[in-house]
Scaffold this motif. Structure first.
Motif, PDB file in Angstrom:
ATOM      1  N   PHE A  73       0.867  -1.180   0.000  1.00  0.00           N
ATOM      2  CA  PHE A  73       0.000   0.000   0.000  1.00  0.00           C
ATOM      3  C   PHE A  73       0.902   1.227   0.000  1.00  0.00           C
ATOM      4  O   PHE A  73       1.636   1.465   0.949  1.00  0.00           O
ATOM      5  N   TYR A 116      -7.464  -6.717   2.584  1.00  0.00           N
ATOM      6  CA  TYR A 116      -6.118  -6.491   3.114  1.00  0.00           C
ATOM      7  C   TYR A 116      -5.350  -7.793   3.339  1.00  0.00           C
ATOM      8  O   TYR A 116      -4.149  -7.845   3.132  1.00  0.00           O
ATOM      9  N   ASP A 141      -7.401  15.309   7.523  1.00  0.00           N
ATOM     10  CA  ASP A 141      -7.141  14.037   8.195  1.00  0.00           C
ATOM     11  C   ASP A 141      -6.045  14.299   9.233  1.00  0.00           C
ATOM     12  O   ASP A 141      -6.337  14.605  10.406  1.00  0.00           O
ATOM     13  N   GLY A 161      -9.449   5.018   7.871  1.00  0.00           N
ATOM     14  CA  GLY A 161      -8.845   3.752   8.287  1.00  0.00           C
ATOM     15  C   GLY A 161      -7.339   3.848   8.272  1.00  0.00           C
ATOM     16  O   GLY A 161      -6.767   4.765   7.686  1.00  0.00           O
TER      17      GLY A 161
HETATM   18  O1  OSB Z   1      -4.416   8.859   4.900  1.00  0.00           O
HETATM   19  O2  OSB Z   1      -6.182   7.777   5.177  1.00  0.00           O
HETATM   20  C1  OSB Z   1      -4.959   7.797   5.106  1.00  0.00           C
HETATM   21  C2  OSB Z   1      -3.575   4.237   5.436  1.00  0.00           C
HETATM   22  C3  OSB Z   1      -2.428   4.464   6.153  1.00  0.00           C
HETATM   23  C4  OSB Z   1      -2.107   5.762   6.498  1.00  0.00           C
HETATM   24  C5  OSB Z   1      -2.925   6.819   6.105  1.00  0.00           C
HETATM   25  C6  OSB Z   1      -4.084   6.593   5.392  1.00  0.00           C
HETATM   26  C7  OSB Z   1      -4.398   5.270   5.020  1.00  0.00           C
HETATM   27  C8  OSB Z   1      -5.549   4.913   4.204  1.00  0.00           C
HETATM   28  C9  OSB Z   1      -6.040   3.492   4.341  1.00  0.00           C
HETATM   29  O3  OSB Z   1      -6.052   5.653   3.391  1.00  0.00           O
HETATM   30  C10 OSB Z   1      -7.503   3.350   4.487  1.00  0.00           C
HETATM   31  C11 OSB Z   1      -7.885   1.938   4.893  1.00  0.00           C
HETATM   32  O4  OSB Z   1      -7.629   1.541   6.040  1.00  0.00           O
HETATM   33  O5  OSB Z   1      -8.428   1.227   4.041  1.00  0.00           O
END
Ligand code: OSB
Ligand code: MG
Length: 379
Positions: A20, A326, A242, A294
């Motif tokens: 990811f 995941y 965020d 998330g």
């Molecule tokens: O910025 O929302 C974010 C995952 C790791 C760190 C930051 C972010 C995210 C995601 C993942 O966007 C969302 C998920 O858990 O599916």
């Protein structure tokens, strides 16, 4: 009444099905810290600390959180009588700056205990009202725009109600254009920059206005509320914050400065459910929509997020993908699923988080374990 006897910290390793990538780093494996909390009355609660392996999303990491919980946070909750989980933030705040993700893990585990003690689901305990919550997907940065458009199409066809694509300089306007062309005009589409831009990119970011995004998430640095306000004046696309929103106060600041129009609430980032509910309420009073973000959680953190997302002002789909998106295998039973309408079901008829830990599997992937005990009573 909560009187914790023991907190067990565990670190597990869960390999992601696919890496990811966000603007600030790439993840292949999740190192996850789980908390098992035991109350004096025998009730057991669970929570997950969302801190990552490296300090790219926030300064916290799984290792700093472990230290903070062991040294400063757990001793406070282990040696107190706690009337209700809403009292915990004040207990953890006094003289301990920051470490929200560590604080949240402790607080959210106590919410699970309190819900189980009253034989209530976590959703009902928090004031949730919905049985099903709409789900969005967060798609990491792909090798090229076509690959991203293909991923977005597949996700939409699976039922996801909102498509979020990660962007960074060099993988933004053309990537979003390709996705919008692939999905057509009516699909809820958004972009998340994870702070990859500066005010010097304002004209460039304004090009995204052409694609009718429902929002752009965290374009600028976490500290930059004032600069986000200036950017919002130049963008038609609503800004969603965020990383910047770490407290109820910061949410109020966003609203009064005009630094954003939407908030992504992650309970881990804001220190737990008490602050999450506070932000939810302030936003509701001010007509600001919120949604649940998330952090690639296991089935335990997901349970907490799903319960929170069942509150009434969570009016936009959350980043609440099913377990199978995941992991090859999640640590809870039942695993989290999404129906063909893109909805996740809230286990409102089961006590607490509403899922059971698969202890054999959990033990097989545990690489570190530490027990923190209540101090023996001295007479
Ligand atoms: O910025 O929302 C974010 C995952 C790791 C760190 C930051 C972010 C995210 C995601 C993942 O966007 C969302 C998920 O858990 O599916
Ligand atoms: Mg984000």
């Amino acid at each position: 009444m909560i009187e914790l006897q023991r907190i067990v910290l565990r670190e597990i390793r869960l390999p992601l099905k696919e890496p990811f990538r966000i603007s600030s780093g790439v993840m292949h494996n999740r190192r996850i810290c789980l908390l098992e909390l035991l109350d004096g009355d025998g009730t057991v609660g669970w929570s997950e600390c969302v801190a990552g392996e490296i300090p790219n999303y926030s300064y916290e990491t799984i290792d700093t959180a472990w230290l903070a919980i062991r040294e400063w946070l757990a001793p406070r909750v282990l040696n107190s009588s706690i009337a209700k989980p809403g009292d915990i933030p004040a207990m953890l705040e006094k003289g301990i700056c920051g470490h929200n993700m560590a604080k949240a893990a402790v607080e959210m585990g106590c919410w699970d205990i309190a819900a189980r003690q009253q034989d209530l689901s976590l959703s009902k305990m928090l004031g949730g009202t919905r049985d099903r919550v709409p789900t969005g997907i967060s798609i990491g940065i792909q090798a090229n725009a076509e690959a991203l458009a293909r991923r977005a199409r597949a996700a939409f066809d699976q039922g996801y109600r909102k498509i979020k694509v990660k962007i960074e300089p060099g993988a933004d306007v053309e990537y979003v254009r390709a996705v919008r062309q692939e999905l057509g005009p009516s699909v809820h589409l958004m972009a998340d920059a994870n702070s990859a831009y500066t005010p010097a990119d304002t004209d460039h970011l304004a090009k995204l206005d052409a694609f009718d995004l429902i929002m752009i998430e965290q374009p600028l640095s976490r500290e930059d509320l004032v600069r986000h306000a200036a950017l919002q004046k130049r963008l038609k696309t609503p800004i969603c914050l965020d990383e910047s929103i770490i407290s109820v106060d910061r949410a109020e600041d966003m609203i009064s400065l005009g630094a954003g129009k939407i908030i992504n609430i992650k309970p881990g980032r804001v220190g737990g459910f008490t602050a999450s509910k506070g932000i939810h309420d302030v936003c509701q009073e001010n007509g600001i929509p919120v949604w649940c973000g998330g952090m690639l959680e296991s089935g335990v953190g997901r349970a907490h997020n799903v319960a929170l997302a069942s509150l009434p002002n969570f009016s936009l789909p959350g980043d609440l993908s099913p377990s199978s998106r995941y992991w090859e295998r999640d640590i809870v039973t039942p695993e989290w699923t999404m129906d063909s309408e893109g909805m996740v079901h809230v286990p409102r008829d089961k006590p607490g988080i509403g899922v059971t830990l698969d202890m054999d599997f959990l033990n097989s992937i545990t690489v570190r374990r530490e027990e923190l005990q209540r101090r023996a009573a001295t007479k």
